[in-house]
Design an enzyme around this catalytic site. Structure first.
Site, mmCIF file in Angstrom:
data_model
loop_
_atom_site.group_PDB
_atom_site.id
_atom_site.type_symbol
_atom_site.label_atom_id
_atom_site.label_comp_id
_atom_site.label_asym_id
_atom_site.label_seq_id
_atom_site.Cartn_x
_atom_site.Cartn_y
_atom_site.Cartn_z
ATOM 1 N N ALA A 202 -29.289 -14.272 79.891
ATOM 2 C CA ALA A 202 -29.250 -15.136 78.707
ATOM 3 C C ALA A 202 -28.298 -14.604 77.643
ATOM 4 O O ALA A 202 -27.673 -15.369 76.918
ATOM 5 C CB ALA A 202 -30.653 -15.258 78.127
ATOM 6 N N ASP B 266 -42.426 -4.693 81.736
ATOM 7 C CA ASP B 266 -41.746 -5.700 82.574
ATOM 8 C C ASP B 266 -41.370 -5.082 83.927
ATOM 9 O O ASP B 266 -40.212 -5.113 84.339
ATOM 10 C CB ASP B 266 -40.503 -6.233 81.854
ATOM 11 C CG ASP B 266 -39.987 -7.523 82.515
ATOM 12 O OD1 ASP B 266 -40.743 -8.131 83.302
ATOM 13 O OD2 ASP B 266 -38.842 -7.913 82.264
#
EC number: 2.7.11.1
Length: 1388
Positions: free
Chosen positions: A102, A214
Site C-alpha cells: 500500500a 503480525d
C-alpha cells in the site's frame, strides 16, 4: 575589625579559557550525543533536519517572508551540496521489483560501487501522510538497525529524498514461506524445523521488549541456506514493565489474529506476548493441513470463527497429523490465560513435538535446512512472484500556500551501519600541545604493537594449520583402516551367506526333482484313470442300449453308480494331490529362482567389495607414503617452528619489557603530573592566603598609626590646658605604649610568616624545577624507549627477512641434500617397501591359509552333499519301486471300476441335460443383453437425430426470420413444423414426467422397504436384547447355584455331574443362538446397505432427469418466445412495421438472459480463482453450463430455482477481501434457499452456519462486532466506517450484511433500519459471480433483482438436494461457507 574574604578573583590572576574545565566536559557530552547513532540529534538527524527545513520552505508563497528567504539564501546551496554527497537511489541499479504494498514496493538492487546485492524497500511519504500514519516505519527501522540477531533481517542503511524513504536490507533469496507452502506439501518433519526457528525468532523479538503482532508466513523469509528470518516489523509495539501492551485497535492479518487482539477493538485492549504464540499455532496448522484453521471468505466469518475457536477448531480426517502436533496446535489456539508460552519460551521448547535426533535448540541454525534454495546467481529471484509494472501516476505533495511541514515527520530516518562521519576525529580535544604529542606517539607505539601481535598471530595460525593437516591425515588413515576392517567383515559374512544359500539351493533342487517326479507319476495315474472312466462310460452306454427293455438291471446300475462315485472320489483326491504337488513345485521353483538371484547379487557385491578393497589398499599405501612425507615435513617444520618460537619468545620478552618500561614511565609521568598539579594548587592557595593576611595586617597597622598620631597631637595641644590631669593619665599612656609594643611584635611575627612563606615558595619553585627536569628526563627515556621499540621492530623485520632467507637457504639445502642423499633415501624407501611387502606377503599368506581352510570346509560340505545326494538317489529308487507296486494295485482297481459303467453313463446324461439348460439360459441372457444394447443405441440415435433436427430447425428458423418479407407461405410451413416440434417436445416432457413419477414411486417403495428393514432390524435388536437378558439371567442363576452353600450330606456327585451337563448344554445353545443372530445381522446389514445404495442411485438418476427436464423447459420456453415473436412479426409485416421491435433496449429478450459468468474456485488461502460458466436465466430457473456443448446436450452443471432467490447485490471489498481489487466492481452475489439448488456433488463438504451465541440481536439483525481496514461507509449515517490502522468499532449483520457504527447501537439511535432478510439463515446459501465488465454486472443485477419474489417461500422439507457426482466438477468449487452472507443490494 576583620572583613569577609573577597568573592572575585585577584586582578593580577590569569583568566581561564571558555573551553576549559566544566565547559570542556559539556562539549564532550554534546559530541557524544552527536556521535551516538541511537541519539535523536546524531549527525544524520541534524543533516535531515536542515534538509527537510529547506525542502518544506522552498516554495514561492513562503519565500515572500523575508526571514525564510534569508534562511534559504544562506543554506540552499550547501543543502544541495549535502544531497549530492549523501547516498541516493541513483547509487543502485534496480534488477527487479519483488514486492508491492500500500505504501510502496520492494526492489532487488545492486550497489554500483561495491557490486553487492540488496533488497531495497521504498515507502511513499505522500501515502503515509495521506493515510495519517507515518510512525509505523520507525519501529521497523530501529529493530532491523539495532537488533543484531541472526533471526532478524538486517538493515544496512536508510536514506530519503523528497518523495520516498529507502531502506537497504539484506536480500533473502529463498522467498517467503507462502511460496514454500505453495510449491511443496510440507511434512511434519519440515513443519517442526520451521516452527522451531519461528519460536526462536519471536523469542529474540520478545527479549528486545517488543511484541510482533503480525506473525504470518508472508513475514517469514528464507536466506540462501534455507534458514528463516523475520521481517516487516511495522506492527511491533513496546511492552510495559509487566510485559503487557495497551492498544484500542485490532492489529494484524485476519486469519492469524488472536481473540484478545480482536477484543481490543472495543477499547479494553490489554494483552501480552501470547498473541504471537496464537499466530504460531495458526501457522503450524496451515503448514500441516494446507489451510488456516479459521478460514472464511468474508472478514465477519473469519472473526466469528476466531471468537468461537473452541467449537470451530477441528482437524480434517484426510490429513495425518501426529498427537504431539495436535496437542501443540491446541495448546497455542486456546484462551490466553492457559496458552502455551505465557510463562516463557522454555515451556514451548520442552514440548514433545520438537524432540528429534537431527538438531537441538542451540545448533538449529548450524544444521542443514529441509529446503535449500537452488540459486543460479546472486540476483536469482525465482522464489518471488512476478510483479506487474505499476503504470499509475505517482502522487506527490501539492504546492502549499502556507507552511505544512510534510518532511518534518521523517527527520532522523537516515541511518548507516558503517557510519564514517566523525569517525577520524578524537573523542576529546585538549589544548595542551604536549598531551596531543604524547597521544600521537602512544598511538604510533600501539600501532606497532598491533602489527607485531598480528605477525605473531599469523605465525601461530600457520603452526595450527600444519597441526590440523597432520590431524586430518591421521583421521583419514584411521577411517581407511576402519573401512578396510568393515569390508573384510562384510566379505566374510557375504561368503558365509553364499555358502548357506548354495546349500539351500541344492536341497531345493533335490526337492523340486522329487516333486516333479511325483507330479509326473500322478499325472500318469490321472490319465490312466480318465481312460478307465471313458472306457467305463462306453461300457455303460453299451449296457444301457442292451438293457433298455429289462428292469432287472437297476440293481447293477446302482452298484455301478456307487463304484463310479468311489472312482470319482479317488479321482478328486488324486487331482487334489496333483494340484498340491504342482503348487509345491511352483513354489520351490520360485524359491530356487530367488536364491539364484540372491546368489548373483551376492557375487556382484563380492566383486564390488574386492574392487573396493583393492582401491582402499592402494589408497592406504598412498596415504602411508603421504604420511611419512608429512611426518618428515612436520619434523622439519617443527624444527623451524621451534627456532621461530624461540625468536618470537625473545621478541615477546623484549616487547614485554618495553611495555613494562612504557607503563612505568607513564605511571611516573602521571604521578609527577598529579604532584605538579597539587603543588601548583598549594602554591596558589598559599599565595592567596598570604596576600590576604598581609593586606589585613597592613590595614590594621595603618589604622593604629593614624589613631596614635591623632592621640599624640591631642595630647600636645592639651598638655598646657591639662597639666594637672597628666599625672592621672600617665597610666593610660603606659597602656597605650604597651599596645604599641604588642602591635610591633605582631608586625614582626607577620614579617616572619611572610619570610617563611617566601621560603616555602622558593622550595616549591625548586621542586617544580626538579620535577620539570625529571619530566624532561622521562621524556628523554621515552624517546630512548621509542628508539628501542623502533630498533626492535627493525630487528623483527630483519629477523623476518633472515627467516625468509633462512627458509630459502633451507629449501636450497634440502634440495641439495635430497639430490646428494637420494641413494640413501632410495635404499631406505626400498627397505621400507620390502618390509611392507614382507608384511603384505605375511598377511596374504595368512589370508591364503584361511581361504585354504575355508576351501577345505567347502570340500567337506560338498562331500556331505554328495553323500546326501547318494542317499536321496537310493531313496528315489525305493520310492520308484513302491510307486510301481501302487500302479499295479491301481490297475486292478481300474479293472474293477470298468464294471461300474452304467452308473457313470446315467450321471453323464444328467450332467449333459444340466449343461444344455445352462447353455439355453446363457443364450437367452445374451440375447436379452444384445436387445437391450440395440434399444440403447436406437435411443441414442433417436436422441442425436432429435438434437440434429432441433439444430436444423433453429437454422431454418433463422433463415426464415431473415427472409420473412419474401414468403409468408414459408413462414406458415415453419410455423407448422415448429408447432409439431413443440408437440413432440411436450410429449417428451410428459414422458419424462412419467419417468420421474415412476422413479418417485420406486423411491417410495424403496423407502417402504427400508422402513420394513428397519422394523425387522428393530425386532432383531429386541430379540438380541431378550437373548442378552436371558443370558445374564442364566449366568446369574449359575452364579447363585455355584455360590449356594448346600449341606454335604444332601449333595451327591451325580447331581453335580447332571448340573454340569445342563450347564454345557446351555452354553452350546447360547453359542448357536449367537452365531445365528450374527449371521442374521450380517444378512440384514447387507440388505440395508444394498437398499441405501439403490436409493442413492435412484436419487442421482432423479436429479439428473430433473436437471435435463429443467434445461428442456428452458428450451421450450425459448422456442415459444420465438414462436410468439414470429406471430408478432407476421402480424406486424401485414401491418407494415419493421423487424426487431419485440426485443428491449438491452439486447436480450425480457424473458431470457444468458451469457458467460465466472464462479469462484479456491486455489489457495490468499486469493480467489475463477472458472467460466455459461449461464441462462429463464422465467423459472437459472441454469449453469460448463460449456456450450453441455448446453446443446442439455447437461447443466447446476440449476437454481428463481422462486428460491432471496437477494442479489453487488459486493464490497470487505465482503470479498481475498479477491483482487480490480475484480470487485465486476463481482455480484446471489442469496438463495438451500433446497432451491440442483447441482453436481462437490468434492468437499459445505460448512454449517455457526451458532447464534456470539451475535447481537437488534430489529431482526444478527450483528457481529468487527473492524474495517478497507474503504467502507456506514449505511446508517453514510460516514466513513474504516481506517487503515485505527478503524472505529463497527457492526455487520450476518443476515442482510448491513454495516454501521457500533455507536448507533450503543446510543440506541433509531437510524438503523430493520433487517430485510426474513429467511432462515441455516437453510440459505450464497454464490459469488464475476461478470466480464462492470456494465454487465449492473445489467445482471438489475435483471435478477426484478425476478426475485416479494415474499420468499418457506423452505420445503422434502426439497431435493444434489448428491449427483461427476468428474467434470472443478475441485474446490467455492459454493461453500454459508457463514459468509452478504448484505442486500443498496437502492440504486
Amino acid at each position: 575589625m576583620s572583613r569577609p574574604p573577597p568573592t572575585g578573583k585577584m586582578p593580577g590572576a590569569p583568566e581561564a579559557a571558555p573551553g576549559d574545565g566544566a565547559g570542556a566536559g559539556r562539549q564532550r557530552k554534546l559530541e557524544a550525543l552527536i556521535r551516538d547513532p541511537r541519539s535523536p540529534i546524531n549527525v544524520e538527524s541534524l543533516l535531515d533536519g536542515l534538509n527537510s527545513l529547506v525542502l518544506d520552505l522552498d516554495f514561492p508563497a513562503l519565500r515572500k517572508n523575508k526571514n525564510i528567504d534569508n534562511f534559504l539564501n544562506r543554506y540552499e546551496k550547501i543543502v544541495k551540496k549535502i544531497r549530492g554527497l549523501q547516498m541516493k537511489a541513483e547509487d543502485y541499479d534496480v534488477v527487479k521489483v519483488i514486492g508491492r504494498g500500500a505504501f510502496g514496493e520492494v526492489q532487488l538492487v545492486r550497489h554500483k560501487a561495491s557490486q553487492k546485492v540488496y533488497a531495497m524497500k521504498l515507502l511513499s511519504k505522500f501515502e503515509m501522510i495521506k493515510r495519517s500514519d507515518s510512525a509505523f516505519f520507525w519501529e521497523e527501522r530501529d529493530i532491523m538497525a539495532f537488533a543484531n540477531s541472526p533471526w532478524v533481517v538486517q538493515l544496512f542503511c536508510a536514506f530519503q529524498d523528497d518523495r520516498y524513504l529507502y531502506m537497504v536490507m539484506e536480500y533473502m533469496p529463498g522467498g517467503d514461506l507462502v511460496n514454500l507452502m505453495s510449491n511443496y506439501d510440507v511434512p511434519e518433519k519440515w513443519a517442526k524445523f520451521y516452527t522451531a526457528e519461528v519460536v526462536l525468532a519471536l523469542d529474540a523479538i520478545h527479549s528486545m521488549g517488543l511484541i510482533h503482532r503480525d506473525v504470518k508466513p508472508d513475514n517469514m523469509l528464507l536466506d540462501k541456506h534455507g534458514h528463516l528470518k523475520l521481517a516487516d516489523f511495522g506492527t511491533c509495539m513496546k511492552m510495559d514493565e509487566t510485559g503487557m501492551v495497551h492498544c484500542d485497535t485490532a492489529v494484524g492479518t485476519p486469519d492469524y489474529i488472536s481473540p484478545e487482539v480482536l477484543k481490543s477493538q472495543g477499547g479494553d485492549g490489554y494483552y501480552g506476548r501470547e498473541c504471537d504464540w496464537w499466530s504460531v499455532g495458526v501457522f503450524l496448522f496451515e503448514m500441516l493441513v494446507g489451510d488456516t484453521p479459521f478460514y472464511a471468505d468474508s472478514l465477519v466469518g473469519t472473526y466469528s470463527k476466531i471468537m468461537d475457536h473452541k467449537n470451530s477448531l477441528c482437524f480434517p480426517e484426510d490429513t495425518e497429523i501426529s498427537k504431539h502436533a495436535k496437542n501443540l496446535i491446541c495448546a497455542f489456539l486456546t484462551d490466553r490465560e492457559v496458552r502455551l508460552g505465557r510463562n516463557g519460551v522454555e515451556e514451548i521448547k520442552q514440548h514433545p513435538f520438537f524432540k528429534n535426533d537431527q538438531w537441538n535448540w542451540d545448533n538449529i541454525r548450524e544444521t542443514a535446512a529441509p529446503v535449500v534454495p537452488e540459486l543460479s546467481s546472486d540476483i536469482d529471484s525465482s522464489n518471488f512472484d512476478d510483479i506487474e509494472d505499476d503504470k499509475g501516476d505517482v502522487e506527490t505533495f501539492p504546492i502549499p500556500k502556507a507552511f505544512v511541514g510534510n518532511q518534518l515527520p521523517f527527520i532522523g530516518f537516515t541511518y548507516f551501519r558503517e557510519n564514517l562521519l566523525l569517525s577520524d576525529s578524537p573523542p576529546c580535544r585538549e589544548n595542551d600541545a604536549i598531551q596531543t604529542r604524547k597521544s600521537e606517539e602512544s598511538q604510533e607505539i600501539q600501532k606497532k604493537l598491533y602489527a607485531l601481535e598480528e605477525h605473531l598471530s599469523s605465525e601461530v595460525q600457520a603452526k595450527e594449520e600444519l597441526e590440523q593437516k597432520c590431524k586430518s591425515i591421521n583421521t583419514r588413515l584411521e577411517k581407511t583402516a576402519k573401512e578396510l576392517e568393515e569390508e573384510i567383515t562384510l566379505r566374510k559374512s557375504v561368503e558365509s551367506t553364499l555358502r548357506q544359500l548354495e546349500r539351500e539351493k541344492a536341497l531345493l533342487q533335490h526337492k523340486n526333482a522329487e516333486y516333479q517326479r511325483k507330479a509326473d507319476h500322478e499325472a500318469d495315474k490321472k490319465r490312466n484313470l480318465e481312460n478307465d472312466v471313458n472306457s467305463l462310460k462306453d461300457q455303460l452306454e453299451d449296457l444301457k442300449k442292451r438293457n433298455q427293455s429289462s428292469q432287472i438291471s437297476t440293481e447293477k446300475v446302482n452298484q455301478l453308480q456307487k463304484q463310479l462315485d468311489e472312482a470319482n472320489a479317488l479321482l478328486r483326491t488324486e487331482s487334489d494331490t496333483a494340484a498340491r504337488l504342482r503348487k509345491t513345485q511352483a513354489e520351490s521353483s520360485k524359491q530356487i529362482q530367488q536364491l539364484e538371484s540372491n546368489n548373483r547379487d551376492l557375487q556382484d557385491k563380492n566383486c564390488l567389495l574386492e574392487t573396493a578393497k583393492l582401491k582402499l589398499e592402494k589408497e592406504f599405501i598412498n596415504l602411508q607414503s603421504a604420511l611419512e612425507s608429512e611426518r618428515r615435513d612436520r619434523t622439519h617444520g617443527s624444527e623451524i617452528i621451534n627456532d621461530l618460537q624461540g625468536r618470537i619468545s625473545g621478541l615477546e620478552e623484549d616487547l614485554k619489557t618495553g611495555k613494562a618500561l612504557l607503563a612505568k614511565v607513564e605511571l611516573e609521568k602521571r604521578q609527577l603530573q598529579e604532584k605538579l598539579t597539587d603543588l601548583e594548587k598549594e602554591k596558589s592557595n598559599m599565595e592567596i592566603d598570604m596576600t590576604y593576611q598581609l593586606k589585613v595586617i597592613q590595614q590594621s597597622l595603618e589604622q593604629e598609626e593614624a589613631e596614635h598620631k591623632t592621640t599624640k597631637a591631642r595630647l600636645a595641644d592639651k598638655n598646657k590646658i591639662y597639666e594637672s590631669i597628666e599625672e592621672a593619665k600617665s597610666e593610660a599612656m603606659k597602656e597605650m605604649e604597651k599596645k604599641l609594643l604588642e602591635e610591633r611584635s605582631l608586625k614582626q611575627k607577620v614579617e616572619n610568616l611572610l619570610l617563611e612563606a617566601e621560603k616555602r615558595c622558593s622550595i616549591l619553585d625548586c621542586d617544580l624545577k626538579q620535577s620539570q627536569q625529571k619530566l624532561n628526563e622521562l621524556l628523554k627515556q621515552k624517546d630512548v624507549l621509542n628508539e628501542d621499540v623502533r630498533n626492535l621492530t627493525l630487528k623483527i623485520e630483519q629477523e623476518t627477512q633472515k627467516r625468509c632467507l633462512m627458509q630459502n637457504d633451507l629449501k636450497m639445502q634440502t634440495q641439495q641434500v635430497n639430490t646428494l642423499k637420494m641413494s640413501e633415501k632410495q635404499i631406505k624407501q626400498e627397505n621400507n617397501h620390502l618390509m611392507e611387502m614382507k608384511m603384505n606377503l605375511e598377511k596374504q599368506n595368512t589370508e591364503l591359509r584361511k581361504e585354504r581352510q575355508d576351501a577345505d570346509g567347502q570340500m567337506k560340505e560338498l562331500q556331505d552333499q554328495l553323500e546326501a545326494e547318494q542317499y536321496f538317489s537310493t531313496l528315489y529308487k525305493t520310492q520308484v519301486r513302491e510307486l510301481k507296486e501302487e500302479n499295479e494295485e491301481k490297475t486292478k482297481l481300474c479293472k474293477e471300476l470298468q464294471q461300474k459303467k452304467q452308473d457313470l453313463q446315467d450321471e453323464r446324461d444328467s450332467l449333459a441335460a444340466q449343461l444344455e439348460i445352462t447353455l439355453t439360459k446363457a443364450d437367452s441372457e445374451q440375447l436379452a443383453r444384445s436387445i437391450a444394447e440395440e434399444q440403447y443405441s436406437d435411443l441414442e440415435k433417436e436422441k442425436i437425430m432429435k438434437e440434429l433436427e432441433i439444430k436444423e430447425m433453429m437454422a431454418r428458423h433463422k433463415q426464415e426470420l431473415t427472409e420473412k418479407d419474401t414468403t409468408i407461405a414459408s413462414l406458415e410451413e415453419t410455423n407448422r413444423t415448429l408447432t409439431s416440434d413443440v408437440a413432440n417436445l411436450a410429449n417428451e416432457k410428459e414422458e419424462l414426467n412419467n419417468k420421474l413419477k415412476d422413479s418417485q414411486e420406486q423411491l417410495s417403495k424403496l423407502k417402504d422397504e427400508e422402513m420394513s428393514a428397519a422394523a425387522i432390524k428393530a425386532q432383531f435388536e429386541k430379540q438380541l436384547l431378550n437373548e442378552r437378558t436371558l443370558k445374564t439371567q442364566a449366568v446369574n442363576k449359575l452364579a447363585e447355584i455355584m455360590n449356594r452353600k448346600e449341606p454335604v450330606k444332601r449333595g451327591s456327585d451325580t447331581d453335580v455331574r447332571r448340573k454340569e451337563k445342563e450347564n454345557r448344554k446351555l452354553h452350546m445353545e447360547l453359542k448357536s443362538e449367537r452365531e445365528k443372530l450374527t449371521q442374521q445381522m450380517i444378512k440384514y446389514q447387507k440388505e440395508l446397505n444394498e437398499m441405501q445404495a439403490q436409493i442413492a442411485e435412484e436419487s442421482q438418476i432423479r436429479i439428473e432427469l430433473q436437471m435435463t427436464l429443467d434445461s428442456k423447459d428452458s428450451d421450450i420456453e425459448q422456442l415459444r418466445s420465438q414462436l410468439q415473436a414470429l406471430h408478432i412479426g407476421m402480424d406486424s409485416s401485414s401491418i407494415g412495421s419493421g423487424p426487431g421491435d419485440a426485443e428491449p433496449d438491452d439486447g436480450f429478450p425480457e424473458s431470457r438472459l444468458e451469457g458467460w459468468l465466472s464462479l469462484p474456485v479456491r486455489n489457495n488461502t490468499k486469493k480467489f480463482g475463477w472458472v467460466k460458466k455459461y449461464v441462462i436465466v429463464s422465467s423459472k430457473k437459472i441454469l449453469f453450463y460448463d460449456s456450450e456443448q453441455d448446453k446443446e446436450q442439455s447437461n447443466p452443471y447446476m440449476v437454481l430455482d428463481i422462486d428460491k432467490l432471496f437477494h442479489v447485490r453487488p459486493v464490497t471489498q470487505t465482503d470479498v477481501y481475498r479477491a483482487d481489487a480490480k475484480e470487485i466492481p465486476r463481482i455480484f452475489q446471489i442469496l438463495y434457499a438451500n433446497e432451491g439448488e440442483s447441482k453436481k456433488e462437490p468434492e468437499f463438504p459445505v460448512e454449517p452456519v455457526g451458532e447464534k451465541s456470539n451475535y447481537i440481536c437488534h430489529k431482526g439483525h444478527e450483528f457481529i462486532p468487527t473492524l474495517y481496514h478497507f474503504p467502507t461507509n456506514c449505511e446508517a449515517c453514510m460516514k466513513p466506517l474504516w481506517h487503515m490502522f485505527k478503524p472505529p468499532p463497527a457492526l455487520e449483520c450476518r443476515r442482510c450484511h448491513i454495516k454501521c457504527h457500533k455507536d448507533h447501537m450503543d446510543k440506541k439511535e433509531e437510524i438503523i433500519a430493520p433487517c430485510k432478510v426474513y429467511y432462515d439463515i441455516s437453510s440459505a446459501k450464497n454464490l459469488l459471480l464475476l461478470a466480464n465488465s462492470t456494465e454487465e454486472q449492473q445489467k445482471w443485477v438489475s435483471r435478477l433483482v426484478k425476478k426475485i419474489p416479494k415474499k420468499p417461500p418457506a423452505p420445503d422439507p422434502f426439497a431435493r438436494s444434489s448428491p449427483r457426482t461427476s468428474m467434470k466438477i472443478q475441485q474446490n468449487q467455492s459454493i461453500r461457507r454459508p457463514s459468509r452472507q452478504l448484505a442486500p443490494n443498496k437502492p440504486s
